[in-house]
Design a protein around this motif. Structure first.
Motif, PDB file in Angstrom:
ATOM      1  N   ASP A 174       0.807  -1.225   0.000  1.00 44.38           N
ATOM      2  CA  ASP A 174       0.000   0.000   0.000  1.00 44.38           C
ATOM      3  C   ASP A 174       0.839   1.274   0.000  1.00 44.38           C
ATOM      4  OD1 ASP A 174       0.946  -0.322   2.557  1.00 44.38           O
ATOM      5  OD2 ASP A 174      -0.907   0.324   3.540  1.00 44.38           O
ATOM      6  N   LEU A 175       2.151   1.138  -0.136  1.00 45.35           N
ATOM      7  CA  LEU A 175       3.033   2.298  -0.237  1.00 45.35           C
ATOM      8  C   LEU A 175       3.658   2.323  -1.626  1.00 45.35           C
ATOM      9  CD1 LEU A 175       4.346   4.617   1.609  1.00 45.35           C
ATOM     10  CD2 LEU A 175       6.365   3.139   1.590  1.00 45.35           C
ATOM     11  N   THR A 176       3.578   3.476  -2.298  1.00 43.71           N
ATOM     12  CA  THR A 176       4.186   3.621  -3.616  1.00 43.71           C
ATOM     13  C   THR A 176       5.695   3.818  -3.465  1.00 43.71           C
ATOM     14  OG1 THR A 176       2.169   4.596  -4.516  1.00 43.71           O
ATOM     15  CG2 THR A 176       4.212   5.023  -5.709  1.00 43.71           C
ATOM     16  N   ILE A 177       6.472   3.070  -4.263  1.00 47.64           N
ATOM     17  CA  ILE A 177       7.933   3.174  -4.217  1.00 47.64           C
ATOM     18  C   ILE A 177       8.457   3.538  -5.607  1.00 47.64           C
ATOM     19  CG2 ILE A 177      10.102   1.938  -3.847  1.00 47.64           C
ATOM     20  CD1 ILE A 177       8.706   0.226  -1.771  1.00 47.64           C
ATOM     21  N   MET A 178       9.257   4.615  -5.677  1.00 46.16           N
ATOM     22  CA  MET A 178       9.998   4.980  -6.873  1.00 46.16           C
ATOM     23  C   MET A 178      11.477   4.691  -6.627  1.00 46.16           C
ATOM     24  SD  MET A 178       7.563   7.424  -5.983  1.00 46.16           S
ATOM     25  CE  MET A 178       6.344   8.572  -6.640  1.00 46.16           C
ATOM     26  N   ILE A 179      12.225   4.530  -7.721  1.00 45.96           N
ATOM     27  CA  ILE A 179      13.662   4.261  -7.621  1.00 45.96           C
ATOM     28  C   ILE A 179      14.411   5.243  -8.508  1.00 45.96           C
ATOM     29  CG2 ILE A 179      15.504   2.584  -8.024  1.00 45.96           C
ATOM     30  CD1 ILE A 179      13.603   1.879  -5.708  1.00 45.96           C
ATOM     31  N   ASP A 180      15.569   5.707  -8.020  1.00 50.80           N
ATOM     32  CA  ASP A 180      16.406   6.642  -8.766  1.00 50.80           C
ATOM     33  C   ASP A 180      17.809   6.062  -8.907  1.00 50.80           C
ATOM     34  OD1 ASP A 180      17.599   8.835  -9.947  1.00 50.80           O
ATOM     35  OD2 ASP A 180      16.797  10.289  -8.528  1.00 50.80           O
ATOM     36  N   LEU A 181      18.258   5.901 -10.170  1.00 55.48           N
ATOM     37  CA  LEU A 181      19.623   5.451 -10.435  1.00 55.48           C
ATOM     38  C   LEU A 181      20.593   6.617 -10.634  1.00 55.48           C
ATOM     39  CD1 LEU A 181      19.311   2.347 -12.810  1.00 55.48           C
ATOM     40  CD2 LEU A 181      20.198   2.410 -10.486  1.00 55.48           C
TER      41      LEU A 181
END
Length: 373
Positions: A174-181
């Motif tokens: 229920d938590l949105t996760i984004m990733i940054d390279l």
């Protein structure tokens, strides 16, 4: 109304403990911020901040005596200066602050007034162990955030993926996760090799299985074809463009169909007016616009006004990774830090202009080299 002066306050906040930015090989023992003041003969002063404005001295002459409301003219002049010098978009933000005060409206209203608030995502800035990142995600959710962004270092992908897995296990679905390279651009002096599209494809596939919302800056800026391939072959959203130098770079990314999410920072990349134009184009093509906001509270507000004005999103970035990066550190020269509300939203200030209140005592305390014209 005429511009009578442009003044810069250069501040330096000591950071102890240091902030260990994931994109910078050097730990940061201080945080520099430049406050731009544009004064007018009507007694109205506009404020902007973001880029450090290094090298601006001598360029004031292109604006002194001009009407601050002639914003299209000023944007074009800033672009011509930027070709030869630095990124002077905080000046444009200060001009919009004046325009909003003259009109008696928040700048977001002048940019379209589509929405008045956006859900914020906690944009983490440091590399942490899986256990530490899991704890940080839970703390962020407790603080009200509905979404977070986690950094992965290209020289230790395994540790980064482990941190993402730990965060997902701790927070659930229920938590949105984004990733940054952080591969689109580099800090000065960083010439280490980038991950290529083959390596990033494997990373993206694993992130997709973990339900990652988007993958940010997966490849260097020149590899638009690689970014498009990731979108098409892996099915993960690709975000980028936060630090581009020119509008044509963003238009090239749009034409190449390289991005799902366009992120130019309005006080570091192409400015507020150009970002608004881009936002309309990308949203018309069923893409997302939500800018990068990693500068300070005044820069964050400038970006908020643009994205809210045009109705972008679906989230707005909120730099936050305590204890290394807190609202108090980020917004040290404002009377009150910019904060999310109890529902996890960032609200457009109701005051005319950008809506910031400058803490003059803090400015005086942290000014490193005095006020310069």
């Amino acid at each position: 109304m005429k511009i009578t002066a442009i003044r810069l306050d250069r501040m330096r906040l000591a950071l102890d403990p240091p902030f260990r930015a994931a994109w910078d090989p050097q730990p940061r023992g201080h945080f520099d911020a430049t406050l731009v003041r544009v004064e007018t003969d009507a007694g109205i002063t506009g404020y902007g901040s973001g880029d450090t404005m290094d090298g601006f001295a001598g360029h004031e002459r292109w604006f002194i005596g001009q009407d601050p409301l002639r914003i299209a003219r000023h944007v074009r002049v800033i672009e011509t200066i930027g070709f030869h010098a630095g990124r002077y978009w905080p000046l444009e933000a200060a001009l919009w602050d004046i325009i909003g005060q003259v009109c008696g409206q928040p700048v977001a209203t002048l940019f379209g007034g589509a929405i008045s608030r956006l859900p914020a995502y906690a944009s983490f800035g440091e590399l942490k162990s899986p256990a530490q990142r899991a704890d940080a995600v839970l703390a962020a959710r407790q603080a009200g955030f509905r979404a977070v962004k986690i950094r992965i270092a290209r020289d230790d992908v395994a540790a980064g993926l482990a941190a993402v897995r730990a965060a997902r296990e701790a927070a659930g679905d229920d938590l949105t996760i984004m990733i940054d390279l952080n591969q689109w651009w580099r800090m000065a002096g960083d010439v280490s090799a980038a991950l290529d599209v083959s390596a990033v494809r494997r990373i993206a596939a694993e992130l997709a299985e973990l339900g990652v919302f988007w993958l940010e800056e997966p490849l260097p800026a020149a590899d638009l074809a690689g970014m498009r391939a990731l979108r098409e072959q892996v099915g993960i959203r690709v975000a980028g463009g936060e630090m581009v130098r020119t509008m044509p770079e963003l238009l090239d990314a749009l034409a190449a169909d390289a991005l799902d999410v366009f992120q130019p920072d309005v006080v570091l990349a192409v400015g507020m007016l150009r970002a608004r134009t881009l936002a309309e184009l990308v949203m018309a093509g069923n893409r997302w616009f939500t800018p990068h906001t990693w500068s300070n509270g005044l820069g964050l507000l400038a970006n908020l006004h643009v994205v809210a004005g045009v109705g972008g999103g679906p989230y707005v970035e909120f730099p936050y990774d305590p204890p290394g990066w807190t609202e108090q550190r980020r917004d040290f020269f404002l009377t009150e830090p910019v904060r999310i509300d109890a529902d996890g939203y960032l609200n457009v200030p109701a005051r005319p202009g950008l809506g910031a209140e400058i803490d003059e005592a803090a400015v005086a305390r942290w000014t490193a080299s005095g006020r310069t014209a």
